[in-house]
Write a protein that holds these residues in place. Structure first.
Motif, PDB file in Angstrom:
ATOM      1  N   ILE A   6      24.408  43.988  30.599  1.00  0.00           N
ATOM      2  CA  ILE A   6      25.234  45.057  31.754  1.00  0.00           C
ATOM      3  C   ILE A   6      24.689  44.564  33.945  1.00  0.00           C
ATOM      4  N   GLU A   7      24.399  43.233  33.605  1.00  0.00           N
ATOM      5  CA  GLU A   7      23.840  43.475  35.004  1.00  0.00           C
ATOM      6  C   GLU A   7      22.808  43.276  35.732  1.00  0.00           C
ATOM      7  N   LEU A   8      21.278  43.712  34.847  1.00  0.00           N
ATOM      8  CA  LEU A   8      20.409  44.461  35.476  1.00  0.00           C
ATOM      9  C   LEU A   8      19.728  43.235  35.643  1.00  0.00           C
ATOM     10  N   LYS A   9      19.027  42.576  37.592  1.00  0.00           N
ATOM     11  CA  LYS A   9      18.684  42.014  37.824  1.00  0.00           C
ATOM     12  C   LYS A   9      17.238  42.016  37.055  1.00  0.00           C
ATOM     13  N   GLN A  10      16.179  41.355  37.368  1.00  0.00           N
ATOM     14  CA  GLN A  10      15.375  40.635  36.274  1.00  0.00           C
ATOM     15  C   GLN A  10      14.160  42.170  37.300  1.00  0.00           C
ATOM     16  N   LYS A  11      13.560  42.733  36.572  1.00  0.00           N
ATOM     17  CA  LYS A  11      12.237  43.630  37.860  1.00  0.00           C
ATOM     18  C   LYS A  11      13.044  44.762  38.198  1.00  0.00           C
ATOM     19  N   GLN A  12      14.109  45.102  38.022  1.00  0.00           N
ATOM     20  CA  GLN A  12      14.263  46.399  38.780  1.00  0.00           C
ATOM     21  C   GLN A  12      13.821  47.211  37.738  1.00  0.00           C
ATOM     22  N   VAL A  13      14.087  47.621  36.130  1.00  0.00           N
ATOM     23  CA  VAL A  13      13.444  48.130  34.917  1.00  0.00           C
ATOM     24  C   VAL A  13      12.203  47.366  35.127  1.00  0.00           C
ATOM     25  N   LEU A  14      10.988  48.280  34.216  1.00  0.00           N
ATOM     26  CA  LEU A  14       9.877  48.273  33.914  1.00  0.00           C
ATOM     27  C   LEU A  14      10.182  48.977  32.098  1.00  0.00           C
ATOM     28  N   LEU A  15       9.733  47.831  31.637  1.00  0.00           N
ATOM     29  CA  LEU A  15       9.923  48.115  29.857  1.00  0.00           C
ATOM     30  C   LEU A  15       7.441  48.143  28.731  1.00  0.00           C
ATOM     31  N   TYR A  16       8.036  49.597  28.687  1.00  0.00           N
ATOM     32  CA  TYR A  16       6.678  50.311  28.721  1.00  0.00           C
ATOM     33  C   TYR A  16       6.365  50.522  26.404  1.00  0.00           C
ATOM     34  N   THR A  17       5.581  50.573  25.965  1.00  0.00           N
ATOM     35  CA  THR A  17       5.920  51.104  24.474  1.00  0.00           C
ATOM     36  C   THR A  17       4.181  51.636  24.310  1.00  0.00           C
ATOM     37  N   ASN A  18       4.050  52.771  22.781  1.00  0.00           N
ATOM     38  CA  ASN A  18       2.940  52.769  22.672  1.00  0.00           C
ATOM     39  C   ASN A  18       2.615  52.330  21.201  1.00  0.00           C
ATOM     40  N   GLY A  46      18.244  31.902  23.944  1.00  0.00           N
ATOM     41  CA  GLY A  46      17.252  31.682  22.381  1.00  0.00           C
ATOM     42  C   GLY A  46      17.351  33.307  22.027  1.00  0.00           C
ATOM     43  N   ILE A  47      17.009  33.648  21.066  1.00  0.00           N
ATOM     44  CA  ILE A  47      16.979  35.005  20.253  1.00  0.00           C
ATOM     45  C   ILE A  47      16.855  36.365  20.639  1.00  0.00           C
ATOM     46  N   TRP A  48      16.138  36.084  21.880  1.00  0.00           N
ATOM     47  CA  TRP A  48      14.786  36.916  22.838  1.00  0.00           C
ATOM     48  C   TRP A  48      15.809  36.665  23.825  1.00  0.00           C
ATOM     49  N   LYS A  49      15.566  38.029  24.280  1.00  0.00           N
ATOM     50  CA  LYS A  49      17.203  38.373  26.096  1.00  0.00           C
ATOM     51  C   LYS A  49      16.768  39.591  26.803  1.00  0.00           C
ATOM     52  N   PRO A  50      16.949  38.966  27.743  1.00  0.00           N
ATOM     53  CA  PRO A  50      16.412  39.950  28.956  1.00  0.00           C
ATOM     54  C   PRO A  50      17.025  41.026  28.829  1.00  0.00           C
ATOM     55  N   LEU A  51      16.206  42.224  29.096  1.00  0.00           N
ATOM     56  CA  LEU A  51      16.986  44.071  28.378  1.00  0.00           C
ATOM     57  C   LEU A  51      17.809  43.855  29.710  1.00  0.00           C
ATOM     58  N   GLY A  52      18.912  44.506  30.043  1.00  0.00           N
ATOM     59  CA  GLY A  52      19.833  44.465  30.194  1.00  0.00           C
ATOM     60  C   GLY A  52      20.681  43.416  31.182  1.00  0.00           C
ATOM     61  N   GLU A  53      20.581  42.261  30.327  1.00  0.00           N
ATOM     62  CA  GLU A  53      21.260  41.139  30.163  1.00  0.00           C
ATOM     63  C   GLU A  53      23.470  41.242  30.823  1.00  0.00           C
TER      64      GLU A  53
END
Length: 234
Positions: free
Chosen positions: A133-145, A124-131
């Protein structure tokens, strides 16, 4: 009698020559027989020591590469939304969230984010971050303020001036038809310092970040962005 003695002497001489050749041959074979068990153990121990020394450095290098690439994706998503807003003269947004601890990003028109997928693999319109560039799931975490924007009322709205790196983040950054910040519902347009950060996870944790961090900060009314790293992303 003399002939017999000569014959015995010749036979004795031949036996001595053969014995000498066998001695040299056996010595040559023994010399090239291979490594001893002690030598093999020493080599294995040395390889293990070198691997133990090199492994942390290599792990740190690969984590930095992943976090840098993920941060580039965040910056590119924000820039794409800003370009689309200017090009089409419409408001465009980038929404962020975590689905099963997997960071997701969506570029969309307006301020209301699309429906949340039930799992990270849902198309869908949501995409895993780094899809891409072939980043695997949970190799990086996302945070915001940012505050959560599930109902479309809290775009560009900060929950805090700083980021909490123990709780995964979500939120929406919106650009108006000029590519600038259009103001916030429940806030004001001078509420700057909107931050999206990515980090390598702490060992043994699926939500807490290590000290390896990168971020994109939107800090001008015109939608100007800059990147920062590590403690500058707090």
């Amino acid at each position: 009698m003399l002939k017999k003695l000569k014959k015995k002497a010749v036979v004795a001489t031949l036996k001595q020559q053969l014995a000498g050749e066998n001695r040299y041959t056996s010595g040559y074979v023994q010399q090239n027989a291979g490594f001893t068990l002690i030598e093999l153990i020493a080599v294995v121990v040395m390889v293990g020591i070198l691997a133990a020394i090199a492994a942390p450095g290599w792990l740190g290098f690969t984590n930095r590469q992943r976090v840098n690439k993920a941060n580039d994706v965040v910056l590119a998503a924000l820039q794409d939304a800003q370009r689309e807003a200017k090009k089409k003269k419409l408001s465009y947004s980038v929404s962020f969230q975590n689905v099963s601890n997997v960071p997701m990003v969506a570029i969309h028109q307006g301020v209301v984010p699309p429906p949340t997928p039930s799992n990270p693999d849902q198309k869908g319109i949501w995409k895993p971050l780094g899809e891409d560039i072939e980043l695997k799931q949970k190799q990086v975490l996302l945070y915001t303020n940012l505050e959560n924007n599930s109902d479309g009322t809290k775009f560009n709205k900060k929950a805090s001036n700083t980021i909490s790196y123990t709780t995964l983040g979500s939120g929406t950054i919106t650009f108006d038809y000029m590519g600038a910040l259009p103001g916030t519902a429940g806030g004001s347009s001078d509420e700057l310092g909107l931050k999206i950060a990515v980090a390598a996870p702490s060992p043994g944790s699926s939500t807490s970040a290590s000290n390896l961090r990168r971020c994109v900060i939107v800090d001008t009314l015109l939608g100007g962005m800059r990147t920062a790293k590590d403690d500058k992303c707090n």
